[in-house]
Design an enzyme around this catalytic site. Structure first.
Site, PDB file in Angstrom:
ATOM      1  N   TYR A   1      -8.008 -15.933 -20.348  1.00 54.60           N
ATOM      2  CA  TYR A   1      -7.633 -15.453 -21.831  1.00 54.60           C
ATOM      3  C   TYR A   1      -6.469 -14.615 -21.579  1.00 54.60           C
ATOM      4  CZ  TYR A   1      -7.309 -11.983 -25.513  1.00 54.60           C
ATOM      5  OH  TYR A   1      -6.894 -11.172 -26.475  1.00 54.60           O
TER       6      TYR A   1
ATOM      7  N   LYS B   1      -2.208 -15.034 -22.927  1.00 57.15           N
ATOM      8  CA  LYS B   1      -1.278 -13.806 -23.690  1.00 57.15           C
ATOM      9  C   LYS B   1      -0.330 -13.492 -22.885  1.00 57.15           C
ATOM     10  CE  LYS B   1      -3.889 -13.295 -27.468  1.00 57.15           C
ATOM     11  NZ  LYS B   1      -3.420 -13.628 -28.623  1.00 57.15           N
TER      12      LYS B   1
ATOM     13  N   SER C   1      -1.968  -8.317 -25.968  1.00 61.41           N
ATOM     14  CA  SER C   1      -2.690  -7.700 -25.756  1.00 61.41           C
ATOM     15  C   SER C   1      -2.405  -6.744 -24.674  1.00 61.41           C
ATOM     16  CB  SER C   1      -3.909  -8.570 -25.455  1.00 61.41           C
ATOM     17  OG  SER C   1      -4.883  -7.787 -24.636  1.00 61.41           O
TER      18      SER C   1
HETATM   19  C1  WQD Z   1     -14.983  -1.648 -23.932  1.00 65.63           C
HETATM   20  C2  WQD Z   1     -15.398  -0.577 -22.872  1.00 65.63           C
HETATM   21  C3  WQD Z   1     -16.599  -1.758 -21.379  1.00 65.63           C
HETATM   22  C4  WQD Z   1     -19.526  -3.604 -24.099  1.00 65.63           C
HETATM   23  C5  WQD Z   1     -11.452  -6.651 -23.835  1.00 65.63           C
HETATM   24  C6  WQD Z   1     -10.556  -7.477 -23.637  1.00 65.63           C
HETATM   25  C7  WQD Z   1      -9.325  -7.386 -24.412  1.00 65.63           C
HETATM   26  C8  WQD Z   1      -9.388  -7.398 -25.720  1.00 65.63           C
HETATM   27  C9  WQD Z   1     -10.752  -6.560 -26.087  1.00 65.63           C
HETATM   28  C10 WQD Z   1      -9.971  -9.424 -26.870  1.00 65.63           C
HETATM   29  C11 WQD Z   1     -15.504  -1.101 -21.235  1.00 65.63           C
HETATM   30  C12 WQD Z   1     -17.765  -1.080 -22.322  1.00 65.63           C
HETATM   31  C13 WQD Z   1     -18.492  -3.061 -23.430  1.00 65.63           C
HETATM   32  C14 WQD Z   1     -20.997  -3.333 -23.787  1.00 65.63           C
HETATM   33  C15 WQD Z   1     -20.242  -1.780 -22.456  1.00 65.63           C
HETATM   34  N1  WQD Z   1      -9.442  -8.646 -26.149  1.00 65.63           N
HETATM   35  N2  WQD Z   1     -18.843  -1.840 -22.847  1.00 65.63           N
HETATM   36  N3  WQD Z   1     -21.100  -2.281 -22.787  1.00 65.63           N
HETATM   37  O1  WQD Z   1     -12.938  -4.830 -21.913  1.00 65.63           O
HETATM   38  O2  WQD Z   1     -11.728  -2.914 -22.869  1.00 65.63           O
HETATM   39  O3  WQD Z   1     -11.300  -5.372 -23.568  1.00 65.63           O
HETATM   40  O4  WQD Z   1     -11.740  -6.947 -25.644  1.00 65.63           O
HETATM   41  O5  WQD Z   1     -10.372  -9.796 -27.959  1.00 65.63           O
HETATM   42  O6  WQD Z   1      -8.153  -8.358 -23.796  1.00 65.63           O
HETATM   43  O7  WQD Z   1     -10.502  -7.648 -22.264  1.00 65.63           O
HETATM   44  O8  WQD Z   1     -13.149  -4.209 -24.424  1.00 65.63           O
HETATM   45  O9  WQD Z   1     -15.122  -3.817 -26.080  1.00 65.63           O
HETATM   46  O10 WQD Z   1     -15.199  -5.460 -23.956  1.00 65.63           O
HETATM   47  O11 WQD Z   1     -15.195  -2.816 -23.620  1.00 65.63           O
HETATM   48  O12 WQD Z   1     -20.378  -0.504 -21.868  1.00 65.63           O
HETATM   49  O13 WQD Z   1     -21.887  -4.249 -24.148  1.00 65.63           O
HETATM   50  O14 WQD Z   1     -17.005  -0.819 -23.162  1.00 65.63           O
HETATM   51  O15 WQD Z   1     -17.235  -1.706 -19.911  1.00 65.63           O
HETATM   52  O16 WQD Z   1     -15.291   0.099 -20.559  1.00 65.63           O
HETATM   53  P1  WQD Z   1     -12.182  -4.115 -23.126  1.00 65.63           P
HETATM   54  P2  WQD Z   1     -14.829  -4.300 -24.595  1.00 65.63           P
END
Ligand code: WQD
Length: 340
Positions: free
Chosen positions: A152, A156, A124
């Protein structure tokens, strides 16, 4: 080749299975179905007209997994099985470390017992240390394994280290660590896709559930980041491009351990995704800006040049493709797979 695919019934695993079958490989899925569905496997079989051998087993159970695989022959392993919810990992760290680390240790032992040397590991972008000022796109030479903000992500990074150490002791091992950025989208048929249990943690499944009416509105986590519109920027990669990256990685295996980013090299903000999804689906996505989510960074975008150069792989699908395919999946399967 006959490929052992751990976690092959999950979101990414089902797309990897499909791409492997279409490339002419045979697939043996090992999955405990704790966060995945048999129906995903059946639909991949339907889409490809090929059958998949499936073993239901918890890879963290050493005796059970070693016994389940004792009489199986396989030429390579793609290891995707694991727990993956960031927030849950903060609340249940022991469970995350035990499951994600012990599974990999067991798998590496099983590979040695079987004399199998080829391994592709699902890592990741979260393994990267916080980027130094001025670094826009992350390449594989950026520091990793420090400053990670949740268990998590640590699992990784630790799994990457375990694979490196095991390869030192077993130099014939050929391993690739694939550092995924943000996987989104679905197979264009809409037959397989992401089916998170409970309230989605990730942006795209939350957006699709708002569009289908399962959630009232999206909470946008912060709009004061130093980005073009103030919302967080990520590198969203179509899951079919990601799956094809595993095929390229298999072909590119050679003795040693190599890490590769799987990303597009382009950054999209939360509001860019909302707009692209609304355009692709014709659905309004209501949203409200709320406080930033602890642990989030302003920007995380890949430099995917190494995978292009050494594996001959690059992402070809657009964010519009991903939004259209996510909507095809969500609108045809409003409640995900049956029985979930
Ligand atoms: C993306 C963007 C949020 C939800 C995480 C893990 C990574 C990987 C994928 C696993 C950010 C914003 C999100 C919401 C929002 N792992 N957001 N409202 O944080 O980049 O990565 O997931 O499975 O290891 O860290 O992905 O999709 O959670 O967020 O505004 O309800 O969307 O702040 O900018 P992230 P995400």
């Amino acid at each position: 080749m006959r490929i052992l695919l751990t976690g092959g019934a999950g979101y990414i695993g089902s797309h990897v299975a499909l791409v492997l079958l279409e490339a002419g490989h045979d697939v043996l899925v090992l999955d405990d179905f704790s966060n995945s569905s048999r129906e995903a496997i059946e639909r991949v079989e339907e889409l490809t007209g090929r059958s998949i051998d499936t073993i239901e087993c918890d890879l963290a159970d050493q005796a059970a997994s070693s016994a389940a695989l004792r009489d199986e022959a396989f030429d390579a392993v793609i290891h995707l099985a694991g727990l993956k919810a960031v927030g849950e990992s903060v609340a249940q760290p022991s469970r995350y470390y035990r499951t994600n680390l012990v599974s990999t240790l067991n798998l590496l032992d099983i590979m040695a017992e079987h004399g199998v040397t080829k391994l592709v590991f699902s890592s990741s972008a979260t393994v990267y240390s916080p980027a130094a000022e001025g670094v826009l796109n992350l390449d594989e030479s950026q520091p990793s394994g420090t400053g990670i903000t949740n268990p998590y992500g640590w699992t990784k990074a630790m799994n990457e280290q375990i694979i490196r150490d095991v390869q030192t002791g077993r130099p014939e091992l050929e391993a690739v660590l694939l550092r995924y950025f943000n996987p989104v989208g679905a197979h264009p048929s809409g037959r397989i896709g992401e089916d998170p249990a409970g309230i989605p943690n990730n942006l795209m499944p939350f957006v699709t559930q708002v569009a289908i009416g399962r959630r009232d509105h999206l909470a946008v986590f912060g709009d004061q980041y130093p980005t073009h519109d103030g919302t967080g920027v990520r590198d969203y990669i179509h899951v079919m491009d990601l799956a094809e990256g595993h095929l390229a990685a298999l072909d590119g295996l050679r003795p040693g351990v190599e890490a590769y980013n799987l990303g597009t090299g382009d950054g999209q903000s939360v509001l860019d995704i909302v707009k692209a999804f609304s355009a692709a689906s014709g659905q309004e996505v209501r949203y409200e800006v709320v406080a930033p989510r602890p642990g989030d960074v302003a920007r995380a975008v890949a430099d995917p040049a190494k995978a292009n150069r050494e594996l001959g792989w690059r992402a070809t699908r657009t964010i519009e493709d991903a939004c259209r395919d996510s909507w095809a999946w969500q609108s045809q399967n409003p409640n995900g797979y049956a029985g979930r």
